[in-house]
Scaffold this motif. Structure first.
Motif, PDB file in Angstrom:
ATOM      1  N   LYS A 192       0.839  -1.207   0.000  1.00 48.73           N
ATOM      2  CA  LYS A 192       0.000   0.000   0.000  1.00 48.73           C
ATOM      3  C   LYS A 192       0.872   1.255   0.000  1.00 48.73           C
ATOM      4  O   LYS A 192       0.510   2.263  -0.587  1.00 48.73           O
ATOM      5  CB  LYS A 192      -1.019  -0.013   1.134  1.00 48.73           C
ATOM      6  CG  LYS A 192      -0.525   0.395   2.483  1.00 48.73           C
ATOM      7  CD  LYS A 192      -1.670   0.418   3.481  1.00 48.73           C
ATOM      8  CE  LYS A 192      -1.181   0.778   4.854  1.00 48.73           C
ATOM      9  NZ  LYS A 192      -2.245   0.728   5.847  1.00 48.73           N
ATOM     10  N   TYR A 193       2.050   1.197   0.605  1.00 43.68           N
ATOM     11  CA  TYR A 193       2.968   2.328   0.591  1.00 43.68           C
ATOM     12  C   TYR A 193       3.578   2.507  -0.798  1.00 43.68           C
ATOM     13  O   TYR A 193       3.717   3.623  -1.284  1.00 43.68           O
ATOM     14  CB  TYR A 193       4.061   2.157   1.651  1.00 43.68           C
ATOM     15  CG  TYR A 193       3.525   2.333   3.057  1.00 43.68           C
ATOM     16  CD1 TYR A 193       3.516   3.575   3.669  1.00 43.68           C
ATOM     17  CD2 TYR A 193       2.987   1.251   3.742  1.00 43.68           C
ATOM     18  CE1 TYR A 193       2.998   3.741   4.952  1.00 43.68           C
ATOM     19  CE2 TYR A 193       2.461   1.408   5.018  1.00 43.68           C
ATOM     20  CZ  TYR A 193       2.464   2.650   5.609  1.00 43.68           C
ATOM     21  OH  TYR A 193       1.924   2.813   6.867  1.00 43.68           O
ATOM     22  N   VAL A 194       3.912   1.389  -1.431  1.00 37.63           N
ATOM     23  CA  VAL A 194       4.444   1.442  -2.795  1.00 37.63           C
ATOM     24  C   VAL A 194       3.376   2.005  -3.732  1.00 37.63           C
ATOM     25  O   VAL A 194       3.661   2.862  -4.582  1.00 37.63           O
ATOM     26  CB  VAL A 194       4.896   0.037  -3.263  1.00 37.63           C
ATOM     27  CG1 VAL A 194       5.274   0.050  -4.738  1.00 37.63           C
ATOM     28  CG2 VAL A 194       6.073  -0.443  -2.418  1.00 37.63           C
ATOM     29  N   ALA A 195       2.125   1.546  -3.582  1.00 38.71           N
ATOM     30  CA  ALA A 195       1.040   2.028  -4.426  1.00 38.71           C
ATOM     31  C   ALA A 195       0.824   3.526  -4.234  1.00 38.71           C
ATOM     32  O   ALA A 195       0.643   4.274  -5.211  1.00 38.71           O
ATOM     33  CB  ALA A 195      -0.246   1.259  -4.117  1.00 38.71           C
ATOM     34  N   ALA A 196       0.865   3.985  -2.998  1.00 43.60           N
ATOM     35  CA  ALA A 196       0.698   5.415  -2.725  1.00 43.60           C
ATOM     36  C   ALA A 196       1.851   6.214  -3.341  1.00 43.60           C
ATOM     37  O   ALA A 196       1.643   7.291  -3.906  1.00 43.60           O
ATOM     38  CB  ALA A 196       0.620   5.657  -1.223  1.00 43.60           C
ATOM     39  N   TYR A 197       3.059   5.671  -3.262  1.00 39.76           N
ATOM     40  CA  TYR A 197       4.223   6.328  -3.862  1.00 39.76           C
ATOM     41  C   TYR A 197       4.025   6.465  -5.370  1.00 39.76           C
ATOM     42  O   TYR A 197       4.230   7.531  -5.947  1.00 39.76           O
ATOM     43  CB  TYR A 197       5.497   5.523  -3.558  1.00 39.76           C
ATOM     44  CG  TYR A 197       6.775   6.181  -4.015  1.00 39.76           C
ATOM     45  CD1 TYR A 197       7.519   6.968  -3.149  1.00 39.76           C
ATOM     46  CD2 TYR A 197       7.260   6.008  -5.316  1.00 39.76           C
ATOM     47  CE1 TYR A 197       8.694   7.572  -3.560  1.00 39.76           C
ATOM     48  CE2 TYR A 197       8.433   6.612  -5.734  1.00 39.76           C
ATOM     49  CZ  TYR A 197       9.152   7.393  -4.853  1.00 39.76           C
ATOM     50  OH  TYR A 197      10.316   7.991  -5.269  1.00 39.76           O
ATOM     51  N   LEU A 198       3.593   5.364  -6.000  1.00 40.29           N
ATOM     52  CA  LEU A 198       3.374   5.388  -7.441  1.00 40.29           C
ATOM     53  C   LEU A 198       2.243   6.339  -7.829  1.00 40.29           C
ATOM     54  O   LEU A 198       2.313   7.004  -8.862  1.00 40.29           O
ATOM     55  CB  LEU A 198       3.095   3.978  -7.961  1.00 40.29           C
ATOM     56  CG  LEU A 198       4.274   3.012  -7.891  1.00 40.29           C
ATOM     57  CD1 LEU A 198       3.829   1.600  -8.254  1.00 40.29           C
ATOM     58  CD2 LEU A 198       5.407   3.470  -8.792  1.00 40.29           C
ATOM     59  N   MET A 199       1.200   6.413  -7.009  1.00 40.90           N
ATOM     60  CA  MET A 199       0.114   7.357  -7.286  1.00 40.90           C
ATOM     61  C   MET A 199       0.625   8.794  -7.234  1.00 40.90           C
ATOM     62  O   MET A 199       0.214   9.628  -8.039  1.00 40.90           O
ATOM     63  CB  MET A 199      -1.026   7.164  -6.294  1.00 40.90           C
ATOM     64  CG  MET A 199      -1.901   5.982  -6.617  1.00 40.90           C
ATOM     65  SD  MET A 199      -3.366   6.015  -5.582  1.00 40.90           S
ATOM     66  CE  MET A 199      -3.112   4.525  -4.649  1.00 40.90           C
ATOM     67  N   ALA A 200       1.488   9.068  -6.289  1.00 41.74           N
ATOM     68  CA  ALA A 200       2.062  10.413  -6.197  1.00 41.74           C
ATOM     69  C   ALA A 200       2.876  10.735  -7.448  1.00 41.74           C
ATOM     70  O   ALA A 200       2.800  11.840  -7.988  1.00 41.74           O
ATOM     71  CB  ALA A 200       2.928  10.541  -4.944  1.00 41.74           C
ATOM     72  N   VAL A 201       3.636   9.748  -7.929  1.00 41.99           N
ATOM     73  CA  VAL A 201       4.420   9.949  -9.153  1.00 41.99           C
ATOM     74  C   VAL A 201       3.488  10.192 -10.334  1.00 41.99           C
ATOM     75  O   VAL A 201       3.699  11.111 -11.138  1.00 41.99           O
ATOM     76  CB  VAL A 201       5.354   8.750  -9.427  1.00 41.99           C
ATOM     77  CG1 VAL A 201       5.996   8.845 -10.802  1.00 41.99           C
ATOM     78  CG2 VAL A 201       6.429   8.656  -8.357  1.00 41.99           C
ATOM     79  N   LEU A 202       2.441   9.376 -10.448  1.00 44.22           N
ATOM     80  CA  LEU A 202       1.479   9.562 -11.534  1.00 44.22           C
ATOM     81  C   LEU A 202       0.779  10.913 -11.437  1.00 44.22           C
ATOM     82  O   LEU A 202       0.369  11.483 -12.449  1.00 44.22           O
ATOM     83  CB  LEU A 202       0.434   8.442 -11.533  1.00 44.22           C
ATOM     84  CG  LEU A 202       0.941   7.078 -11.983  1.00 44.22           C
ATOM     85  CD1 LEU A 202      -0.123   6.021 -11.748  1.00 44.22           C
ATOM     86  CD2 LEU A 202       1.335   7.118 -13.448  1.00 44.22           C
ATOM     87  N   GLY A 203       0.661  11.437 -10.232  1.00 40.65           N
ATOM     88  CA  GLY A 203       0.048  12.744 -10.020  1.00 40.65           C
ATOM     89  C   GLY A 203       0.979  13.900 -10.329  1.00 40.65           C
ATOM     90  O   GLY A 203       0.595  15.058 -10.226  1.00 40.65           O
ATOM     91  N   GLY A 204       2.227  13.596 -10.687  1.00 40.32           N
ATOM     92  CA  GLY A 204       3.150  14.646 -11.098  1.00 40.32           C
ATOM     93  C   GLY A 204       4.279  14.941 -10.127  1.00 40.32           C
ATOM     94  O   GLY A 204       5.117  15.807 -10.393  1.00 40.32           O
ATOM     95  N   THR A 205       4.348  14.256  -9.008  1.00 36.67           N
ATOM     96  CA  THR A 205       5.430  14.466  -8.044  1.00 36.67           C
ATOM     97  C   THR A 205       6.573  13.526  -8.392  1.00 36.67           C
ATOM     98  O   THR A 205       6.444  12.321  -8.247  1.00 36.67           O
ATOM     99  CB  THR A 205       4.943  14.187  -6.602  1.00 36.67           C
ATOM    100  OG1 THR A 205       3.783  14.962  -6.350  1.00 36.67           O
ATOM    101  CG2 THR A 205       6.016  14.507  -5.590  1.00 36.67           C
ATOM    102  N   GLU A 206       7.681  14.090  -8.870  1.00 32.97           N
ATOM    103  CA  GLU A 206       8.804  13.253  -9.318  1.00 32.97           C
ATOM    104  C   GLU A 206       9.422  12.429  -8.203  1.00 32.97           C
ATOM    105  O   GLU A 206       9.739  11.258  -8.373  1.00 32.97           O
ATOM    106  CB  GLU A 206       9.894  14.130  -9.958  1.00 32.97           C
ATOM    107  CG  GLU A 206       9.915  14.026 -11.457  1.00 32.97           C
ATOM    108  CD  GLU A 206      11.051  14.841 -12.034  1.00 32.97           C
ATOM    109  OE1 GLU A 206      12.232  14.478 -11.809  1.00 32.97           O
ATOM    110  OE2 GLU A 206      10.749  15.828 -12.718  1.00 32.97           O
TER     111      GLU A 206
END
Length: 119
Positions: free
Chosen positions: A10-24
């Motif tokens: 769930k932490y990895v998924a949240a990290y990836l969602m942040a990246v997809l949202g534009g946070t490098e």
């Protein structure tokens, strides 16, 4: 590293969602905001460890490196064939050959489809 697989994912998924949202390079706070938005528990230690492990890397590099590591495991499917081969001997080997041919036919049918998941 993580208490259990689901907890870590769930932490990895949240990290990836942040990246997809534009946070490098997402921070632990970015992960916290995402997890809390779905009323999920948050452990700052786990989030910080994930962020530190990925520091200086892009998600694309990490995924590409992971794909390279997975190549050594071979193709998918066929997991249940091992038990039958041990029990049935030659008959099981013939069944595996038939099963492989069947899989190839299914793959060819999929290739003929005009469907592009990412296009």
């Amino acid at each position: 590293p993580f208490p259990n697989f689901q907890e870590g994912m769930k932490y990895v998924a949240a990290y990836l969602m942040a990246v997809l949202g534009g946070t490098e390079s997402p921070t632990a706070d970015d992960i916290k905001k995402i997890l809390e938005s779905v009323e999920s528990d948050f452990d700052g230690e786990i989030a910080s460890k994930l962020v530190s492990e990925l520091e200086g890397k892009t998600v694309h590099e990490v995924v590409a490196a992971g794909k390279e590591k997975l190549k050594g495991f071979g193709g998918g499917g066929g997991g249940a064939g091992g038990g039958a081969a041990a029990a049935g001997g030659g008959a099981a080997a013939a069944a595996e050959v038939k099963e492989e041919k069947k899989v190839v036919v299914e793959e060819e049918e999929e290739e003929d489809m005009d469907f592009d998941l990412f296009g």
